[in-house]
Design a protein around this motif. Structure first.
Motif, PDB file in Angstrom:
ATOM      1  N   MET A  45       0.154  -3.342  -1.243  1.00  0.00           N
ATOM      2  CA  MET A  45       0.127  -5.163  -0.571  1.00  0.00           C
ATOM      3  C   MET A  45       0.114  -4.872   0.861  1.00  0.00           C
ATOM      4  N   GLU A  46       0.943  -3.996   1.902  1.00  0.00           N
ATOM      5  CA  GLU A  46       1.240  -4.399   3.015  1.00  0.00           C
ATOM      6  C   GLU A  46      -0.618  -3.475   3.553  1.00  0.00           C
ATOM      7  N   HIS A  79      -0.662  -2.460  -9.140  1.00  0.00           N
ATOM      8  CA  HIS A  79      -0.752  -4.114  -7.843  1.00  0.00           C
ATOM      9  C   HIS A  79       1.307  -4.267  -7.644  1.00  0.00           C
ATOM     10  N   GLN A  88       4.310  -1.371  -3.798  1.00  0.00           N
ATOM     11  CA  GLN A  88       3.966  -2.734  -2.155  1.00  0.00           C
ATOM     12  C   GLN A  88       3.431  -2.038  -0.824  1.00  0.00           C
ATOM     13  N   ASP A 141       1.042 -13.511  -3.075  1.00  0.00           N
ATOM     14  CA  ASP A 141       1.417 -13.009  -1.711  1.00  0.00           C
ATOM     15  C   ASP A 141       0.922 -12.459  -0.932  1.00  0.00           C
ATOM     16  N   ALA A 142       0.729 -12.097  -1.464  1.00  0.00           N
ATOM     17  CA  ALA A 142       0.222 -10.576   0.217  1.00  0.00           C
ATOM     18  C   ALA A 142      -1.153 -10.981   0.824  1.00  0.00           C
ATOM     19  N   VAL A 143      -2.261 -11.565   0.207  1.00  0.00           N
ATOM     20  CA  VAL A 143      -3.294 -11.699   1.027  1.00  0.00           C
ATOM     21  C   VAL A 143      -3.658 -13.221   0.702  1.00  0.00           C
ATOM     22  N   THR A 198       1.128 -10.759  -7.777  1.00  0.00           N
ATOM     23  CA  THR A 198       1.635 -10.123  -6.328  1.00  0.00           C
ATOM     24  C   THR A 198       0.648 -10.270  -5.397  1.00  0.00           C
ATOM     25  N   PHE A 199      -0.955 -10.129  -5.289  1.00  0.00           N
ATOM     26  CA  PHE A 199      -1.411 -10.614  -4.497  1.00  0.00           C
ATOM     27  C   PHE A 199      -1.754 -12.014  -4.116  1.00  0.00           C
ATOM     28  N   SER A 202      -2.756  -6.720   3.627  1.00  0.00           N
ATOM     29  CA  SER A 202      -2.381  -8.079   4.512  1.00  0.00           C
ATOM     30  C   SER A 202      -3.213  -7.029   6.164  1.00  0.00           C
TER      31      SER A 202
END
Length: 323
Positions: free
Chosen positions: A223-224, A217, A220, A265-267, A262-263, A227
């Motif tokens: 995460m992109e 996780h 980066q 923030d991304a989705v 972390t997740f 998204s």
């Protein structure tokens, strides 16, 4: 012959010497203490049992401190632990059972949390999480549950990089009796998601559950990628994704909070699906996630069977946690 007799005497003396030496060694070994064996680990004591042990007598400042420590050891986290102790302490009266009060206060934390939302019409659910948390297993269980409730479900295999990810999802799809929409390994996850929406609608499905990649996780690019998959799903379905569920392994403890943050923030995660809450896990991490991130728990996995997935219930969770 004299020489032969002398040789026999020498051999006999040598044999006697060996017997004496063996006897001495045996005596020393008998005197040596037996090796110390590590004690077998005791069964984990329930949080409720620890609480009752702490409050065997009248509560003291030390008792309340021990209660906070017990909650922290159960992965509740320092902030929620302190808050729970304050609430239990304010509610406590002589003769009360502190464990019962604790159970009530834990349940109260989740009173206003929304349930899983699977609206009528065409619903899209996106499931994210680190590999190994039980993400694909949770998807299969959820598909079985929704299909059993009369919904027409399809699964999208958008984890196109992990070896055997699509095959694993196919296996769970077969067990749940639902269709799996996939492409070849290495295909673009966003393209798979877009095609899955189109195919699911064309085939009359009213729920699409999307599996996604779950590499480490902290990476980066992952995460992109997540998204992007979410944006593609919303473009293809012409509406926001109905749920973004983050699968968290109840045994990961406080590391689960780092994953959740972390997740989120991304989705824009909408809720938690907590796995491996089978009595051996310290599920107090749910309280820490709920406190730090405000994420509601919506589903809990309590076993390995396909039917071992239930909507989260705060009172049942509190009873299981406190014991």
């Amino acid at each position: 012959m004299p020489g032969g007799i002398g040789l026999e005497i020498v051999v006999a003396l040598a044999a006697l010497a060996l017997l004496v030496a063996a006897a001495l060694v045996g005596r020393r070994m008998r005197r040596r203490p037996a090796p110390v064996r590590a004690p077998k680990p005791a069964a984990r004591e329930s949080l409720g049992a620890r609480v009752r042990s702490i409050f065997r007598g009248a509560p003291s400042e030390e008792s309340w401190g021990e209660l906070e420590d017990a909650l922290i050891r159960a992965d509740v986290g320092p902030g929620p632990a302190a808050e729970l102790v304050t609430r239990v302490r304010e509610a406590y009266e002589p003769g009360d059972d502190p464990a019962a009060l604790l159970k009530r206060e834990v349940a109260a934390v989740f009173e206003s949390d929304p349930p899983l939302v699977v609206p009528p019409g065409f619903a899209v659910l996106m499931v994210v999480g680190v590999n190994g948390t039980g993400k694909t297993t949770t998807i299969g269980k959820l598909a079985k549950r929704l299909a059993g409730g009369g919904r027409s479900v399809a699964l999208a295999a958008s984890d196109t990089f992990r070896a055997a990810a699509a095959e694993q999802l196919e296996e769970w799809g077969t067990r749940a009796g639902v269709e799996v929409i996939s492409q070849q390994r290495g295909a673009d996850p966003g393209a798979v998601a877009f095609d899955a929406v189109q195919a699911a609608r064309a085939r009359g499905r009213d729920v699409l559950i999307v599996d996604t990649a779950g590499r480490i996780h902290t990476k980066q690019p992952l995460m992109e990628e997540l998204s992007k998959v979410k944006r593609v799903l919303e473009k293809a379905s012409e509406k926001p994704v109905d749920e973004v569920l983050l699968v968290v392994d109840a045994t990961t403890g406080q590391n689960g909070i780092a994953q959740a943050r972390t997740f989120l923030d991304a989705v824009e995660v909408t809720g938690i699906a907590l796995t491996k809450l089978d009595g051996s896990a310290r599920g107090g991490v749910v309280l820490a996630i709920r406190d730090e991130l405000g994420l509601p728990v919506k589903l809990v996995g309590t076993g390995e069977g396909i039917d071992d997935l239930q909507p989260f219930d705060g009172e049942s969770f509190a009873a299981d946690l406190v014991g």
